[in-house]
Design a protein around this motif. Structure first.
Motif, PDB file in Angstrom:
ATOM      1  N   MET A 131      17.668  -0.757  -5.938  1.00  0.00           N
ATOM      2  CA  MET A 131      16.322  -1.077  -5.474  1.00  0.00           C
ATOM      3  C   MET A 131      15.548  -1.680  -6.649  1.00  0.00           C
ATOM      4  SD  MET A 131      13.591   1.311  -3.460  1.00  0.00           S
ATOM      5  CE  MET A 131      14.119   0.968  -1.812  1.00  0.00           C
ATOM      6  N   ASN A 145      10.541  -3.747  -4.399  1.00  0.00           N
ATOM      7  CA  ASN A 145      10.864  -2.818  -3.311  1.00  0.00           C
ATOM      8  C   ASN A 145      10.367  -1.408  -3.610  1.00  0.00           C
ATOM      9  OD1 ASN A 145      12.037  -4.900  -1.907  1.00  0.00           O
ATOM     10  ND2 ASN A 145      14.122  -4.353  -2.458  1.00  0.00           N
ATOM     11  N   ILE A 146      10.374  -1.011  -4.869  1.00  0.00           N
ATOM     12  CA  ILE A 146       9.828   0.298  -5.257  1.00  0.00           C
ATOM     13  C   ILE A 146       8.322   0.321  -5.000  1.00  0.00           C
ATOM     14  CG2 ILE A 146       9.342   1.812  -7.238  1.00  0.00           C
ATOM     15  CD1 ILE A 146      12.132   0.929  -8.334  1.00  0.00           C
ATOM     16  N   THR A 176       6.743  -1.419  -2.780  1.00  0.00           N
ATOM     17  CA  THR A 176       6.583  -1.339  -1.328  1.00  0.00           C
ATOM     18  C   THR A 176       6.813   0.091  -0.854  1.00  0.00           C
ATOM     19  OG1 THR A 176       7.239  -3.642  -1.013  1.00  0.00           O
ATOM     20  CG2 THR A 176       7.483  -2.177   0.883  1.00  0.00           C
ATOM     21  N   ALA A 177       7.830   0.752  -1.387  1.00  0.00           N
ATOM     22  CA  ALA A 177       8.097   2.150  -1.018  1.00  0.00           C
ATOM     23  C   ALA A 177       6.928   3.052  -1.390  1.00  0.00           C
ATOM     24  CB  ALA A 177       9.383   2.631  -1.698  1.00  0.00           C
ATOM     25  N   PHE A 203       4.392   3.001   1.275  1.00  0.00           N
ATOM     26  CA  PHE A 203       4.732   3.878   2.402  1.00  0.00           C
ATOM     27  C   PHE A 203       4.346   5.328   2.095  1.00  0.00           C
ATOM     28  CE2 PHE A 203       7.670   0.425   3.695  1.00  0.00           C
ATOM     29  CZ  PHE A 203       7.332   0.349   5.036  1.00  0.00           C
ATOM     30  N   ALA A 252      10.070  -4.796   4.982  1.00  0.00           N
ATOM     31  CA  ALA A 252       9.319  -3.594   4.646  1.00  0.00           C
ATOM     32  C   ALA A 252       7.910  -3.893   4.151  1.00  0.00           C
ATOM     33  CB  ALA A 252      10.077  -2.770   3.604  1.00  0.00           C
ATOM     34  N   ALA A 264       4.694  -2.093   5.722  1.00  0.00           N
ATOM     35  CA  ALA A 264       3.824  -1.182   4.964  1.00  0.00           C
ATOM     36  C   ALA A 264       2.358  -1.599   5.113  1.00  0.00           C
ATOM     37  CB  ALA A 264       4.233  -1.155   3.495  1.00  0.00           C
TER      38      ALA A 264
END
Length: 180
Positions: free
Chosen positions: A1, A5-6, A8-9, A12, A61, A65
């Motif tokens: 990842m 992407n982190i 984006t996570a 969430f 994603a 989000a």
């Protein structure tokens, strides 16, 4: 990842905390979380493009989000009788059609729909309208014209959302015509 992407996570992860503080009328904490989510959104986009870290996960994603954060805010503000129910209905209907359309386009022509300038513009306008609404509700920007300013901001946000929906509908039509 990768880093985008982190980020984006992380957005969430912010969503339930943001929702909790907004629902419990802890507006200052809610707006800070909302602004932090906005910063991570901008950063993940810049980093992904600048360092060629765009991924299929990120394409899906990242807007998800954004939309979940936006829908969380609109749902709670509607429950609190701050945002009118028709605004929530319009946004939920638009996003539902977008999801269904994106799935159909992907199945039909194997194309992942990405946000275009009008979708990004609508997201930013709604982001600003939500921040303004929360700040006014918190009392930080209360003045005799607060309600009028918030109403105008929400109307502009809904208008930009409908414009984006219209433009995406045209794009979806073009993509499906190409596949025939």
């Amino acid at each position: 990842m990768n880093i985008p992407n982190i980020l984006t996570a992380i957005r969430f992860v912010f969503i339930p905390f943001f929702g909790y503080y907004l629902y419990n009328e802890r507006y200052t904490v809610a707006v800070i979380l909302f602004l932090l989510a906005g910063v991570t959104d901008v950063l993940d986009g810049i980093i992904a493009r600048k360092f060629n870290m765009v991924t299929s996960f990120g394409k899906l994603a990242d807007p998800l989000a954004d939309k979940l954060m936006q829908l969380t805010a609109l749902t709670i503000l509607t429950i609190q009788d701050i945002i009118p129910l028709p605004v929530l209905i319009i946004v939920v209907a638009k996003e539902s059609f977008m999801i269904i359309g994106s799935i159909l386009i992907y199945k039909k022509v194997n194309f992942v729909v990405q946000a275009d300038w009008y979708g990004k513009f609508a997201t930013v306008v709604f982001f600003l309208a939500i921040v303004l609404t929360i700040l006014v509700r918190s009392g930080l920007f209360a003045n005799p014209y607060s309600d009028i300013i918030v109403n105008i901001a929400v109307i502009i946000a809904v208008g930009s959302t409908l414009f984006a929906f219209f433009m995406y509908t045209i794009e979806f039509g073009r993509l499906t015509m190409k596949s025939k």
